[in-house]
Design a protein around this motif. Structure first.
Motif, PDB file in Angstrom:
ATOM      1  N   THR A   1       0.841  -1.195   0.000  1.00 16.65           N
ATOM      2  CA  THR A   1       0.000   0.000   0.000  1.00 16.65           C
ATOM      3  C   THR A   1       0.873   1.241   0.000  1.00 16.65           C
ATOM      4  OG1 THR A   1      -1.731  -1.141   1.262  1.00 16.65           O
ATOM      5  CG2 THR A   1      -1.829   1.263   1.172  1.00 16.65           C
ATOM      6  N   ILE A   2       0.670   2.094  -0.978  1.00 18.49           N
ATOM      7  CA  ILE A   2       1.424   3.334  -1.059  1.00 18.49           C
ATOM      8  C   ILE A   2       0.580   4.468  -0.505  1.00 18.49           C
ATOM      9  CG2 ILE A   2       0.638   3.887  -3.407  1.00 18.49           C
ATOM     10  CD1 ILE A   2       3.489   4.937  -3.978  1.00 18.49           C
ATOM     11  N   SER A   3       1.224   5.396   0.174  1.00 21.62           N
ATOM     12  CA  SER A   3       0.514   6.553   0.731  1.00 21.62           C
ATOM     13  C   SER A   3       1.480   7.722   0.794  1.00 21.62           C
ATOM     14  CB  SER A   3      -0.042   6.240   2.116  1.00 21.62           C
ATOM     15  OG  SER A   3       1.011   5.929   3.024  1.00 21.62           O
ATOM     16  N   ARG A   4       0.930   8.904   1.044  1.00 22.67           N
ATOM     17  CA  ARG A   4       1.801  10.072   1.140  1.00 22.67           C
ATOM     18  C   ARG A   4       1.290  11.040   2.180  1.00 22.67           C
ATOM     19  NH1 ARG A   4       2.428  12.354  -4.549  1.00 22.67           N
ATOM     20  NH2 ARG A   4       3.782  13.846  -3.439  1.00 22.67           N
ATOM     21  N   ASP A   5       2.219  11.782   2.743  1.00 27.38           N
ATOM     22  CA  ASP A   5       1.906  12.843   3.686  1.00 27.38           C
ATOM     23  C   ASP A   5       2.606  14.090   3.162  1.00 27.38           C
ATOM     24  OD1 ASP A   5       1.763  14.673   5.756  1.00 27.38           O
ATOM     25  OD2 ASP A   5       2.028  13.170   7.318  1.00 27.38           O
ATOM     26  N   ASN A   6       1.881  14.897   2.438  1.00 28.08           N
ATOM     27  CA  ASN A   6       2.508  16.062   1.809  1.00 28.08           C
ATOM     28  C   ASN A   6       2.999  17.086   2.834  1.00 28.08           C
ATOM     29  OD1 ASN A   6       2.227  15.087  -0.801  1.00 28.08           O
ATOM     30  ND2 ASN A   6       0.243  16.062  -1.122  1.00 28.08           N
ATOM     31  N   ALA A   7       2.363  17.140   3.967  1.00 28.58           N
ATOM     32  CA  ALA A   7       2.813  18.066   5.014  1.00 28.58           C
ATOM     33  C   ALA A   7       4.198  17.665   5.528  1.00 28.58           C
ATOM     34  CB  ALA A   7       1.814  18.089   6.151  1.00 28.58           C
ATOM     35  N   GLN A   8       4.468  16.356   5.533  1.00 27.74           N
ATOM     36  CA  GLN A   8       5.761  15.851   5.997  1.00 27.74           C
ATOM     37  C   GLN A   8       6.729  15.605   4.845  1.00 27.74           C
ATOM     38  OE1 GLN A   8       6.653  15.532   9.234  1.00 27.74           O
ATOM     39  NE2 GLN A   8       4.653  16.398   9.758  1.00 27.74           N
ATOM     40  N   ASN A   9       6.283  15.865   3.615  1.00 26.64           N
ATOM     41  CA  ASN A   9       7.138  15.669   2.440  1.00 26.64           C
ATOM     42  C   ASN A   9       7.631  14.226   2.334  1.00 26.64           C
ATOM     43  OD1 ASN A   9       7.884  17.269   0.233  1.00 26.64           O
ATOM     44  ND2 ASN A   9       9.973  17.538   0.959  1.00 26.64           N
ATOM     45  N   THR A  10       6.744  13.272   2.628  1.00 23.26           N
ATOM     46  CA  THR A  10       7.138  11.869   2.598  1.00 23.26           C
ATOM     47  C   THR A  10       6.123  11.028   1.833  1.00 23.26           C
ATOM     48  OG1 THR A  10       6.003  11.358   4.663  1.00 23.26           O
ATOM     49  CG2 THR A  10       8.295  12.029   4.827  1.00 23.26           C
ATOM     50  N   VAL A  11       6.613   9.936   1.297  1.00 22.39           N
ATOM     51  CA  VAL A  11       5.789   8.915   0.668  1.00 22.39           C
ATOM     52  C   VAL A  11       6.172   7.580   1.302  1.00 22.39           C
ATOM     53  CG1 VAL A  11       5.237   7.700  -1.464  1.00 22.39           C
ATOM     54  CG2 VAL A  11       5.544  10.179  -1.488  1.00 22.39           C
ATOM     55  N   SER A  12       5.188   6.782   1.638  1.00 20.11           N
ATOM     56  CA  SER A  12       5.445   5.513   2.320  1.00 20.11           C
ATOM     57  C   SER A  12       4.981   4.340   1.458  1.00 20.11           C
ATOM     58  CB  SER A  12       4.708   5.484   3.653  1.00 20.11           C
ATOM     59  OG  SER A  12       5.148   6.535   4.493  1.00 20.11           O
ATOM     60  N   LEU A  13       5.582   3.196   1.735  1.00 17.55           N
ATOM     61  CA  LEU A  13       5.171   1.950   1.080  1.00 17.55           C
ATOM     62  C   LEU A  13       5.058   0.893   2.175  1.00 17.55           C
ATOM     63  CD1 LEU A  13       4.567   0.679  -1.723  1.00 17.55           C
ATOM     64  CD2 LEU A  13       6.917  -0.206  -1.658  1.00 17.55           C
ATOM     65  N   GLN A  14       3.831   0.551   2.511  1.00 17.95           N
ATOM     66  CA  GLN A  14       3.578  -0.482   3.505  1.00 17.95           C
ATOM     67  C   GLN A  14       3.529  -1.819   2.793  1.00 17.95           C
ATOM     68  OE1 GLN A  14       3.217  -0.133   6.906  1.00 17.95           O
ATOM     69  NE2 GLN A  14       3.049  -2.351   7.057  1.00 17.95           N
ATOM     70  N   MET A  15       4.322  -2.762   3.275  1.00 16.10           N
ATOM     71  CA  MET A  15       4.418  -4.068   2.625  1.00 16.10           C
ATOM     72  C   MET A  15       4.070  -5.161   3.634  1.00 16.10           C
ATOM     73  SD  MET A  15       7.972  -3.455   0.498  1.00 16.10           S
ATOM     74  CE  MET A  15       8.966  -3.493   1.980  1.00 16.10           C
TER      75      MET A  15
END
Length: 123
Positions: A67-81
């Protein structure tokens, strides 16, 4: 380049969460893709996410597990595996994209490769 983190060694069936952060780049303005390179193989597109986060795409090999997600306030993109398999073993990279669409290919990636983060899944 972006900075990837969160990799490690896990057993088959285990889970990991990867992070992609940016310095000197407003990541919030770009779609972002995750790629991986397994030993002896070329780069494979894994997943991408649009600027808003409302559009996501996944490679068939990871659908239902990543699952990919992003937090633009934190300037990050995550990938939950989750439910990791030995074939997920690879170095994982994130890159900004001009767009996010199905069939993510490395030729779409912008910028340079970072150091990546190693994911090793033992069977």
């Amino acid at each position: 380049p972006l900075v990837e983190s969160g990799g490690g060694l896990v057993q088959s069936g285990g889970s990991l969460s990867l992070s992609c952060t940016a310095t000197g780049l407003a990541l919030e303005h770009y779609p972002v893709g995750w790629f991986r390179q397994a030993p002896g193989k070329g780069h494979e597109g894994v997943s991408c996410i649009s600027v808003s986060g409302l559009t996501t795409h996944y490679a068939d090999s990871v659908k239902g597990r990543f699952t990919i997600s992003r937090d633009n306030a934190q300037n990050t993109v995550s990938l939950q595996m989750i439910d990791l398999k030995s074939e997920d073993t690879a170095i994982y990279y994130c890159r900004p994209l001009p767009w996010c669409q199905a069939g993510l290919h490395v030729h779409q990636a912008l910028g340079d490769w970072g150091q990546g983060t190693q994911v090793t899944v033992s069977s």
